[in-house]
Motif scaffolding. Structure first.
Motif: not given
Length: 198
Positions: A91-100, A138-147
């Motif tokens: 949920a944090n990753a989705a928010n940070a990536l502008g998906l929600t 891992g913690p980078g953008p690609a990993g955040s995208a998966v989560r």
């Protein structure tokens, strides 16, 4: 001669903010009962905070008084102590990536270790076990995208991926596409389709 509580406090003060203490670290100074009593007394006096069973941290002092250490720092220190991988929740990753636009109310982290609840002052933090594929990049953008995709779910995967394809750096998009074999089928298929659209 330094007493056991003094020794524990000296050690706690030497740690960075969020550094965790475990009773086992002090068994060379006294019996388990003596260590537990010392930790319990220091907690009652407000010199330590008990964040979970057998896990303590030092409150942070500032000119405004004392506060609990930052949840992220405590979670990272615990992860380091147990050799785990820890990442912010989808949920944090989705928010940070502008998906929600949704901002999670509770702080939740994902871990390769076991699920546990931490109490930091008035806030509760959940550290939740996650499958290996969720933490693999891992913690980078690609990993955040998966989560983020895992949290958004299959019904929102296409629109989420078209946003990510535009916003992720090309190398991160490639890392995401290259990891398809390790991801759930619905996610792998959608990433493949989006890559073809490219």
């Amino acid at each position: 001669m330094v007493t056991l509580p003094e020794f524990i406090l000296l050690h706690a003060k030497s740690l960075p903010e969020g550094g965790v203490l475990s009773p086992k670290e002090f068994l060379h100074m006294g019996s388990r009962d003596a260590v537990d009593q010392a930790l319990s007394r220091l907690t009652k006096e407000g010199k330590l905070l008990r964040v979970a069973r057998g896990t303590y941290v030092m409150p942070v002092s500032s000119r405004f008084g004392t506060r609990a250490p930052s949840p992220e720092k405590v979670v990272q220190a615990l992860a380091a102590q147990h050799g785990e991988i820890v990442s912010p929740h989808g949920a944090n990753a989705a928010n940070a990536l502008g998906l929600t636009q949704q901002v999670p109310i509770r702080e939740v982290y994902l871990t390769s270790g076991r699920t546990r609840h931490l109490k930091l002052g008035r806030s509760e933090i959940m550290v939740k076990h996650a499958p290996r594929w969720m933490l693999a990049l891992g913690p980078g953008p690609a990993g955040s995208a998966v989560r983020a995709l895992a949290w958004m779910g299959p019904s929102h995967v296409s629109e989420s991926l078209s946003t990510l394809h535009r916003t992720l750096p090309p190398a991160e998009w490639q890392a995401l596409a290259a990891a398809r074999a390790a991801l759930p089928s619905w996610m792998a298929r959608a990433i493949g389709e989006e890559t073809l659209r490219g």
